[in-house]
Design an enzyme around this catalytic site. Structure first.
Site, PDB file in Angstrom:
ATOM      1  N   HIS A 263       0.818  -1.214   0.000  1.00 30.12           N
ATOM      2  CA  HIS A 263       0.000   0.000   0.000  1.00 30.12           C
ATOM      3  C   HIS A 263       0.854   1.268   0.000  1.00 30.12           C
ATOM      4  O   HIS A 263       0.321   2.376  -0.090  1.00 30.12           O
ATOM      5  CB  HIS A 263      -0.999  -0.008   1.168  1.00 30.12           C
ATOM      6  CG  HIS A 263      -0.424   0.293   2.501  1.00 30.12           C
ATOM      7  ND1 HIS A 263      -0.082  -0.678   3.415  1.00 30.12           N
ATOM      8  CD2 HIS A 263      -0.141   1.476   3.108  1.00 30.12           C
ATOM      9  CE1 HIS A 263       0.371  -0.110   4.515  1.00 30.12           C
ATOM     10  NE2 HIS A 263       0.358   1.191   4.356  1.00 30.12           N
TER      11      HIS A 263
ATOM     12  N   ASP B 293       0.387  -7.668   1.817  1.00 37.75           N
ATOM     13  CA  ASP B 293       0.742  -6.246   1.857  1.00 37.75           C
ATOM     14  C   ASP B 293       2.262  -6.126   1.903  1.00 37.75           C
ATOM     15  O   ASP B 293       2.863  -5.773   2.921  1.00 37.75           O
ATOM     16  CB  ASP B 293       0.099  -5.568   3.065  1.00 37.75           C
ATOM     17  CG  ASP B 293       0.232  -4.045   3.029  1.00 37.75           C
ATOM     18  OD1 ASP B 293       0.651  -3.520   1.973  1.00 37.75           O
ATOM     19  OD2 ASP B 293      -0.086  -3.396   4.039  1.00 37.75           O
TER      20      ASP B 293
ATOM     21  N   SER C 234       3.796   3.229   7.851  1.00 39.63           N
ATOM     22  CA  SER C 234       3.624   2.173   6.861  1.00 39.63           C
ATOM     23  C   SER C 234       4.913   1.811   6.142  1.00 39.63           C
ATOM     24  O   SER C 234       5.690   2.673   5.742  1.00 39.63           O
ATOM     25  CB  SER C 234       2.598   2.608   5.815  1.00 39.63           C
ATOM     26  OG  SER C 234       1.301   2.561   6.332  1.00 39.63           O
TER      27      SER C 234
END
Length: 257
Positions: A64, A109, A203
């Protein structure tokens, strides 16, 4: 909440650095300047993410965190002060588990980036090893980054912060977040009583256990570091064969089901 942040400011300084960066840790302290040699900063003037250098030409991050025109900063400490060991690269090629870049909060992910040229190791740049085995529940692991150190009213430092958290049973995350499957290729990690944890903008950054990258920051609650609200980290060990196959030149390698 996926732990990524739109950066409000363009990069400042000579080659432009962000006043508010995009990776950090609530409840941590400033990292030792030599502690985060594998930590990288992915930035494209609008978005920022963390990543981990795993050899001279490859960086591991979250799917992502994929963005166009990304620059990859290595050897950074203070985002507002240049240092002679910094290096900047761009992504020559990106690899995902699925050709359509599909992923879920509990599966796939992960993104592998081939740099446009090899990195030169130095005092502030060095790779992190892939895991030889998965971490045990109760293991103490390290998180790090330049993102929000308070939540929900976010404040951002110029230097990376580090903190220790624990590997928790997956059942803890299932109890905290409804709708999770019975099994997952993620690690559940945090501090049950709250106060410490990955946060907005973290992230793609690493979860480091015993000197190995065991996790990639994926997602957590909208308000960071709440009691009984741990963060999900992509479980790197489950993807080790895929990572090594891609690096070895098998660009059609498939991820585990």
């Amino acid at each position: 909440m996926v732990l990524i942040r739109v950066l409000a400011n363009l990069l400042l300084l000579q080659l432009s650095y962000a006043q508010k960066s995009s990776e950090l840790v609530v409840g941590g302290d400033e990292c030792n300047i030599n502690e985060h040699r594998s930590l990288v900063f992915l930035y494209n003037s609008s978005f920022g993410c963390g990543g981990t250098l795993i050899n001279q030409q490859w960086v591991l991050s979250a799917a992502h965190c994929d963005m166009e025109n990304v620059q990859i900063y290595l050897g950074l400490h203070n985002l507002r002060l240049r240092n002679q060991d910094e290096q900047i690269r761009v992504a020559e090629e990106k690899f995902f588990c699925l050709s359509n870049k599909s992923y879920t909060k509990w599966d796939k992910d992960i993104m592998l980036i081939r740099l446009n040229s090899s990195v030169t190791y130095n005092t502030h740049i060095a790779p992190l090893s892939l895991p030889s085995s998965p971490p045990r529940v109760g293991s103490v692991c390290r998180i790090m980054g330049w993102g929000a150190i308070t939540s929900p009213n976010e404040t951002f430092p110029n230097v990376p912060h580090c903190a220790n958290i624990n590997i928790l049973r997956y059942s803890v995350c299932r109890a905290a977040y409804r709708g999770l499957p019975a099994q997952s290729r993620t690690l559940c990690a945090g501090i049950l009583q709250g106060g410490i944890g990955s946060c907005m903008g973290d992230s793609g950054g690493p979860l480091i256990c015993n000197g190995e990258i065991q996790g990639i920051v994926s997602w957590g609650d909208d308000i960071c570091a709440q009691p009984h609200k741990p963060v999900h980290y992509t479980k790197v060990f489950d993807y080790s064969d895929w990572i090594q196959s891609i690096i070895a030149g098998n660009t059609t390698a498939t991820c585990p089901l």
